[in-house]
Design a protein around this motif. Structure first.
Motif, PDB file in Angstrom:
ATOM      1  N   LEU A  14      -4.936  -4.083   3.953  1.00 37.13           N
ATOM      2  CA  LEU A  14      -4.329  -3.732   2.668  1.00 37.13           C
ATOM      3  C   LEU A  14      -4.233  -2.220   2.497  1.00 37.13           C
ATOM      4  O   LEU A  14      -3.769  -1.736   1.471  1.00 37.13           O
ATOM      5  CB  LEU A  14      -5.131  -4.348   1.517  1.00 37.13           C
ATOM      6  N   ALA A  15      -4.655  -1.469   3.525  1.00 40.91           N
ATOM      7  CA  ALA A  15      -4.483  -0.016   3.481  1.00 40.91           C
ATOM      8  C   ALA A  15      -3.022   0.350   3.700  1.00 40.91           C
ATOM      9  O   ALA A  15      -2.586   1.431   3.303  1.00 40.91           O
ATOM     10  CB  ALA A  15      -5.353   0.655   4.535  1.00 40.91           C
ATOM     11  N   ALA A  16      -2.268  -0.538   4.346  1.00 43.53           N
ATOM     12  CA  ALA A  16      -0.843  -0.285   4.587  1.00 43.53           C
ATOM     13  C   ALA A  16      -0.063  -0.512   3.303  1.00 43.53           C
ATOM     14  O   ALA A  16      -0.262  -1.514   2.615  1.00 43.53           O
ATOM     15  CB  ALA A  16      -0.322  -1.198   5.692  1.00 43.53           C
ATOM     16  N   ASP A  17       0.837   0.420   2.994  1.00 47.22           N
ATOM     17  CA  ASP A  17       1.598   0.316   1.753  1.00 47.22           C
ATOM     18  C   ASP A  17       2.385  -0.978   1.660  1.00 47.22           C
ATOM     19  O   ASP A  17       2.488  -1.577   0.592  1.00 47.22           O
ATOM     20  CB  ASP A  17       2.551   1.513   1.618  1.00 47.22           C
ATOM     21  N   ASN A  18       2.980  -1.426   2.776  1.00 45.29           N
ATOM     22  CA  ASN A  18       3.801  -2.630   2.680  1.00 45.29           C
ATOM     23  C   ASN A  18       2.962  -3.841   2.275  1.00 45.29           C
ATOM     24  O   ASN A  18       3.389  -4.666   1.461  1.00 45.29           O
ATOM     25  CB  ASN A  18       4.595  -2.885   3.964  1.00 45.29           C
ATOM     26  N   ALA A  19       1.756  -3.951   2.824  1.00 42.59           N
ATOM     27  CA  ALA A  19       0.880  -5.061   2.471  1.00 42.59           C
ATOM     28  C   ALA A  19       0.430  -4.960   1.014  1.00 42.59           C
ATOM     29  O   ALA A  19       0.475  -5.942   0.255  1.00 42.59           O
ATOM     30  CB  ALA A  19      -0.334  -5.077   3.392  1.00 42.59           C
ATOM     31  N   LYS A  20      -0.006  -3.770   0.627  1.00 40.61           N
ATOM     32  CA  LYS A  20      -0.491  -3.558  -0.734  1.00 40.61           C
ATOM     33  C   LYS A  20       0.600  -3.835  -1.761  1.00 40.61           C
ATOM     34  O   LYS A  20       0.374  -4.493  -2.783  1.00 40.61           O
ATOM     35  CB  LYS A  20      -0.996  -2.113  -0.856  1.00 40.61           C
ATOM     36  N   GLN A  21       1.819  -3.356  -1.472  1.00 38.19           N
ATOM     37  CA  GLN A  21       2.912  -3.523  -2.415  1.00 38.19           C
ATOM     38  C   GLN A  21       3.385  -4.971  -2.504  1.00 38.19           C
ATOM     39  O   GLN A  21       3.748  -5.451  -3.580  1.00 38.19           O
ATOM     40  CB  GLN A  21       4.055  -2.587  -2.024  1.00 38.19           C
ATOM     41  N   ARG A  22       3.382  -5.678  -1.375  1.00 40.37           N
ATOM     42  CA  ARG A  22       3.748  -7.093  -1.419  1.00 40.37           C
ATOM     43  C   ARG A  22       2.775  -7.866  -2.300  1.00 40.37           C
ATOM     44  O   ARG A  22       3.183  -8.708  -3.115  1.00 40.37           O
ATOM     45  CB  ARG A  22       3.766  -7.671   0.001  1.00 40.37           C
ATOM     46  N   LEU A  23       1.494  -7.599  -2.129  1.00 38.91           N
ATOM     47  CA  LEU A  23       0.490  -8.296  -2.925  1.00 38.91           C
ATOM     48  C   LEU A  23       0.651  -7.960  -4.402  1.00 38.91           C
ATOM     49  O   LEU A  23       0.568  -8.846  -5.267  1.00 38.91           O
ATOM     50  CB  LEU A  23      -0.909  -7.930  -2.436  1.00 38.91           C
ATOM     51  N   GLU A  24       0.891  -6.694  -4.709  1.00 36.95           N
ATOM     52  CA  GLU A  24       1.095  -6.300  -6.103  1.00 36.95           C
ATOM     53  C   GLU A  24       2.338  -6.967  -6.678  1.00 36.95           C
ATOM     54  O   GLU A  24       2.367  -7.362  -7.851  1.00 36.95           O
ATOM     55  CB  GLU A  24       1.215  -4.780  -6.215  1.00 36.95           C
ATOM     56  N   GLY A  25       3.389  -7.096  -5.876  1.00 33.79           N
ATOM     57  CA  GLY A  25       4.600  -7.767  -6.337  1.00 33.79           C
ATOM     58  C   GLY A  25       4.355  -9.231  -6.633  1.00 33.79           C
ATOM     59  O   GLY A  25       4.864  -9.773  -7.631  1.00 33.79           O
ATOM     60  N   ILE A  26       3.587  -9.897  -5.782  1.00 39.92           N
ATOM     61  CA  ILE A  26       3.231 -11.300  -6.018  1.00 39.92           C
ATOM     62  C   ILE A  26       2.482 -11.430  -7.336  1.00 39.92           C
ATOM     63  O   ILE A  26       2.791 -12.289  -8.174  1.00 39.92           O
ATOM     64  CB  ILE A  26       2.378 -11.850  -4.856  1.00 39.92           C
ATOM     65  N   LYS A  27       1.494 -10.574  -7.532  1.00 41.30           N
ATOM     66  CA  LYS A  27       0.691 -10.626  -8.758  1.00 41.30           C
ATOM     67  C   LYS A  27       1.553 -10.385  -9.997  1.00 41.30           C
ATOM     68  O   LYS A  27       1.358 -11.012 -11.042  1.00 41.30           O
ATOM     69  CB  LYS A  27      -0.440  -9.601  -8.686  1.00 41.30           C
ATOM     70  N   LYS A  28       2.505  -9.467  -9.869  1.00 39.85           N
ATOM     71  CA  LYS A  28       3.402  -9.182 -10.984  1.00 39.85           C
ATOM     72  C   LYS A  28       4.229 -10.413 -11.331  1.00 39.85           C
ATOM     73  O   LYS A  28       4.390 -10.759 -12.511  1.00 39.85           O
ATOM     74  CB  LYS A  28       4.328  -8.018 -10.609  1.00 39.85           C
ATOM     75  N   ALA A  29       4.767 -11.080 -10.309  1.00 35.11           N
ATOM     76  CA  ALA A  29       5.636 -12.238 -10.538  1.00 35.11           C
ATOM     77  C   ALA A  29       4.891 -13.408 -11.151  1.00 35.11           C
ATOM     78  O   ALA A  29       5.441 -14.143 -11.980  1.00 35.11           O
ATOM     79  CB  ALA A  29       6.294 -12.659  -9.229  1.00 35.11           C
ATOM     80  N   ILE A  30       3.627 -13.611 -10.755  1.00 30.86           N
ATOM     81  CA  ILE A  30       2.891 -14.787 -11.240  1.00 30.86           C
ATOM     82  C   ILE A  30       2.087 -14.502 -12.508  1.00 30.86           C
ATOM     83  O   ILE A  30       1.444 -15.406 -13.053  1.00 30.86           O
ATOM     84  CB  ILE A  30       1.952 -15.345 -10.149  1.00 30.86           C
TER      85      ILE A  30
END
Length: 338
Positions: A182-198
């Motif tokens: 989760l140190a990689a921006d793409n991983a961190k941002q995908r997870l944040e996007g999922i959380k935002k959507a749900i």
């Protein structure tokens, strides 16, 4: 890791893929989750007639990057250049840093890089940018002085996956997410996007597991979650290899009632969809990463400042592949790999 496949347009527009967009020096959009980018490095224009030395650096040696390599090859053929592929086999930051150091010492004119750990590599990027042109792809470093980012808006891609999960799981449930780091921006941002959507739904991310790009651990992480968390009802792979690892663990466990989803178009993920184990995958456009990164590096070296795009983020978009669309997608993917 990396964002739908560039593949749709690739067939529709003579194997190139989706349309190009541009980038420049303005505040970063939601991709960077509010992070304000640093000022850019200077553009290094090469002298006319220079035999350019350019490179496309990945963040691991996943199958995902073979499609990006096709894009690099297309740019090489069109522009009569030789952009070299550099794949850190271990997926470790130290190996990627060594690649950067070597390119600078060997007098390269520019490179495009998917950063493994942006926070740990900002100084390396900025130092390299003093001597050559540096752009990012797939995993951005918005706090660095890179000249542009080409790839998926990973926050938006995460939101797409989150919305699809809400449709697949109308009664809600608990989600476990798996990724290399989760140190990689793409991983961190995908997870944040999922959380935002749900947010506001009956879905929640209850567990996150990192595997440090260790394929054995990628699977055992899933097995551990299945065994220790009977209340988990959804398993999500954030990087390309995570979903096939989830499939293998779920099939071996014989557990039913799990919703499996992920990113990218690895064979194991697509077969999992066809077999009914995976509900859907959100695919990027790795071909476009390679093609557009190579083209921009060439133009920065030959045109200088005039080649800088109007916006610093080039969003290549995503596509959701489901059981209804997987056969057509696989055909398009096969055509692209020819």
């Amino acid at each position: 890791m990396k964002p739908v496949s560039y593949l749709i347009a690739c067939c529709a527009t003579a194997a190139l893929g989706l349309a190009l967009s541009s980038c420049g020096d303005s505040a970063a959009p939601e991709t960077a989750i509010g992070a304000k980018p640093a000022s850019k490095s200077a553009v290094h224009q090469a002298a006319p007639g220079t035999a350019l030395k350019l490179a496309f650096i990945t963040n691991n040696s996943s199958e995902f990057w073979k499609i990006a390599e096709k894009g690099v090859q297309k740019a090489n053929a069109e522009l009569n250049i030789n952009v070299e592929m550099k794949l850190p086999e271990t997926g470790k930051v130290e190996q990627q840093k060594k690649i950067i150091e070597d390119l600078v010492s060997q007098g390269y004119n520019g490179f495009a890089i998917s950063l493994i750990s942006p926070a740990d590599e900002t100084r390396d990027i900025d130092k390299a940018g003093q001597q050559l042109n540096v752009i990012t792809h797939d995993s951005d470093g918005p706090q660095s002085k890179r000249l542009a980012y080409i790839g998926t808006n990973n926050f938006e891609a995460g939101k797409v996956l989150g919305e699809a999960l809400k449709k697949a799981m109308p009664n809600g449930g608990k989600i476990a997410a798996f990724v290399g780091t989760l140190a990689a921006d793409n991983a961190k941002q995908r997870l944040e996007g999922i959380k935002k959507a749900i947010a506001g739904s009956n879905l929640s991310v209850a567990v996150t597991k990192e595997d440090a790009k260790d394929m054995t651990k990628a699977r055992t992480n899933v097995e551990d979650v299945i065994n220790a968390n009977p209340d988990i009802t959804a398993l999500v792979g954030l990087w390309s290899y995570n979903t096939p690892s989830i499939v293998a663990a779920v099939v071996a466990s014989k557990k039913t009632g799990l919703t499996v989803a992920g990113f990218d178009e690895e064979d194991g993920s697509l077969q999992g969809i066809a077999d009914g184990v995976v509900s859907f995958t959100v695919v990027q456009k790795p071909f476009e990463f390679g093609y557009r990164s190579s083209k921009l590096l060439f133009e920065l070296c030959t045109k200088g400042e005039a080649a800088l795009p109007a916006e610093p983020i080039i969003d290549t978009g995503v596509e959701v592949v489901t059981k209804d669309t997987v056969a057509d997608f696989q055909k398009r993917l096969a055509d692209l790999k020819k």
